[in-house]
Design a protein around this motif. Structure first.
Motif, PDB file in Angstrom:
ATOM      1  N   GLY A 183       0.781  -1.220   0.000  1.00  9.42           N
ATOM      2  CA  GLY A 183       0.000   0.000   0.000  1.00  9.42           C
ATOM      3  C   GLY A 183       0.814   1.271   0.000  1.00  9.42           C
ATOM      4  N   THR A 184       2.107   1.178   0.245  1.00  8.42           N
ATOM      5  CA  THR A 184       2.952   2.377   0.237  1.00  8.42           C
ATOM      6  C   THR A 184       3.603   2.609  -1.128  1.00  8.42           C
ATOM      7  N   TYR A 185       3.376   1.706  -2.072  1.00 10.76           N
ATOM      8  CA  TYR A 185       3.979   1.842  -3.396  1.00 10.76           C
ATOM      9  C   TYR A 185       2.937   1.677  -4.495  1.00 10.76           C
ATOM     10  N   THR A 186       1.758   2.212  -4.269  1.00 11.40           N
ATOM     11  CA  THR A 186       0.663   2.014  -5.216  1.00 11.40           C
ATOM     12  C   THR A 186       0.939   2.656  -6.565  1.00 11.40           C
ATOM     13  N   MET A 187       1.690   3.765  -6.596  1.00  9.93           N
ATOM     14  CA  MET A 187       1.921   4.433  -7.868  1.00  9.93           C
ATOM     15  C   MET A 187       2.772   3.582  -8.815  1.00  9.93           C
ATOM     16  N   THR A 246      -0.995   9.332  -3.200  1.00 12.20           N
ATOM     17  CA  THR A 246      -2.243   9.039  -2.511  1.00 12.20           C
ATOM     18  C   THR A 246      -2.146   9.300  -1.014  1.00 12.20           C
ATOM     19  N   GLY A 247      -0.992   9.825  -0.557  1.00 11.14           N
ATOM     20  CA  GLY A 247      -0.868  10.257   0.836  1.00 11.14           C
ATOM     21  C   GLY A 247      -0.069   9.359   1.732  1.00 11.14           C
ATOM     22  N   SER A 248       0.507   8.294   1.224  1.00 10.14           N
ATOM     23  CA  SER A 248       1.220   7.330   2.055  1.00 10.14           C
ATOM     24  C   SER A 248       2.637   7.794   2.348  1.00 10.14           C
ATOM     25  N   ARG A 249       2.932   8.089   3.601  1.00  7.16           N
ATOM     26  CA  ARG A 249       4.292   8.459   3.990  1.00  7.16           C
ATOM     27  C   ARG A 249       5.172   7.228   4.048  1.00  7.16           C
TER      28      ARG A 249
END
Length: 381
Positions: A276-280, A360-363
């Motif tokens: 979820g932290t690398y969705t792009m 998407t906002g994931s730090r």
């Protein structure tokens, strides 16, 4: 004389990374089964179910981690480096791919290729949010905007404007929930009752059954075009004055399914949470992986459905996990996360640091191969 204890850092709530991971898997799956929908009612019903809520849910999550304050110079730079530049790079890559494979291409940066529309949507969302936050009823206004643009034939896919304005209420809703701390005050992010999970599962069972049982009727009404939020009502059969009511109904359905989706998302930290932290990376690269399967016709006429639909699901999971791997990120980082210091008057604004956020906002930390098990949950632009 006593000294105050240092404030403990806010810990990331794993549900958001889990939700992003589930959302991006649905994106890959939705694109993977698209060719199956021409030959299988079950695949088409699943397609309707996925498209009914997965991008609205993504927009809600993105809005939840967006700030409505006027952006500072670093935040403005990140819009360019994290959203605009990847859009330009991958639009160029798609133009080259179409030319090499299909022998023709129509370079037009104002017409997003396949999945790239969401990058433009994110950029426009960030641009208008500070202005929307000044209004008394921002959610109501964005719903009015979304319903109204469907009546305007001149609002089309140019610069992804039709989809952006169509999905704007969901992004604004995410920001509104964060701005007013609705979820935190009700402890929704940590507490999950069994009854809520049962109700959420029932919602998906009912929605899935309806999508399958009424699949012919939904296909006849051109539902897939309605779910894209990309065409004006008249062009997809909504010539009546009340056509906006169809979009409003679909927005309600998307909201209900998004709530049920979040209710079913696990709250804990798992090995797959880091996806979820690398969705792009997954969002931008998966279309190149699926392109040969979609265009070659290998996914057409696959029978029996009970065998090949699960196989496509497994393929989607493999693609999702693989594209989030450290090796893929290392190879494609210059394309997905470009940092061209030479482009900016102040190159220091492009430096990599541990406070970098996914669009998407994931730090997450920029340098390490794995995200921290607990990171700051503060919404970021």
């Amino acid at each position: 004389m006593s000294t105050a204890a240092p404030a403990s850092p806010r810990r990331r709530v794993p549900i958001w990374d889990n939700a992003r991971a589930a959302c991006i898997l649905l994106v890959v799956l939705g694109h993977a089964i698209q060719r199956l929908t021409y030959d299988s009612d079950i695949a088409l019903g699943l397609y309707f179910l996925i498209y009914a809520f997965h991008m609205p849910a993504f927009a809600i999550i993105s809005g939840y981690f967006s700030k409505s304050d006027p952006p500072n110079r670093r935040q403005m730079t990140r819009v360019l480096t994290d959203i605009v530049l990847p859009y330009v790079i991958f639009e160029a890559l798609w133009t080259a791919t179409k030319f090499l494979v299909e022998g023709q291409a129509n370079p037009n940066i104002t017409q997003p290729s396949w999945t790239l529309w969401f990058l433009l949507a994110l950029a426009i969302f960030r641009l208008v949010l500070p202005y929307l936050s000044l209004l008394r009823w921002p959610l109501a206004w964005t719903v009015v905007i979304s319903l109204t643009v469907g009546y305007l034939p001149n609002v089309d896919s140019t610069l992804s404007l039709s989809r952006t304005l169509g999905l704007l209420p969901f992004f604004t809703l995410g920001w509104w929930l964060s701005h007013h701390k609705i979820l935190e005050r009700r402890n929704i992010l940590h507490r999950r009752r069994v009854s809520v999970r049962v109700a959420a599962a029932a919602v998906f069972v009912v929605a899935g059954f309806c999508a399958w049982f009424f699949v012919d009727e939904l296909e006849a009404m051109n539902l897939r075009q309605w779910l894209f939020y990309d065409e004006n009502y008249a062009s997809i059969g909504g010539t009546e004055w009340w056509a906006g009511g169809v979009r409003l109904l679909l927005m309600v359905v998307a909201l209900v399914l998004s709530v049920a989706f979040v209710a079913l998302i696990p709250r804990g930290q798992y090995r797959w949470t880091s996806i979820g932290t690398y969705t792009m990376y997954i969002y931008l690269l998966h279309s190149f992986v699926l392109y040969p399967f979609r265009e070659s016709g290998v996914l057409r006429g696959l029978e029996p459905t009970w065998l090949f639909l699960p196989l496509v699901l497994v393929l989607s999971v493999v693609v999702t996990v693989a594209l989030a791997s450290p090796l893929v990120r290392r190879v494609f980082r210059p394309l997905v996360e470009p940092r061209p210091g030479w482009l900016f008057a102040d190159p220091s604004l492009t430096r990599r640091d541990d406070r970098r956020s996914d669009p998407t906002g994931s730090r997450r930390p920029q340098g390490g191969p794995k995200p921290p098990k607990a990171t700051d949950a503060t919404p970021s632009a």
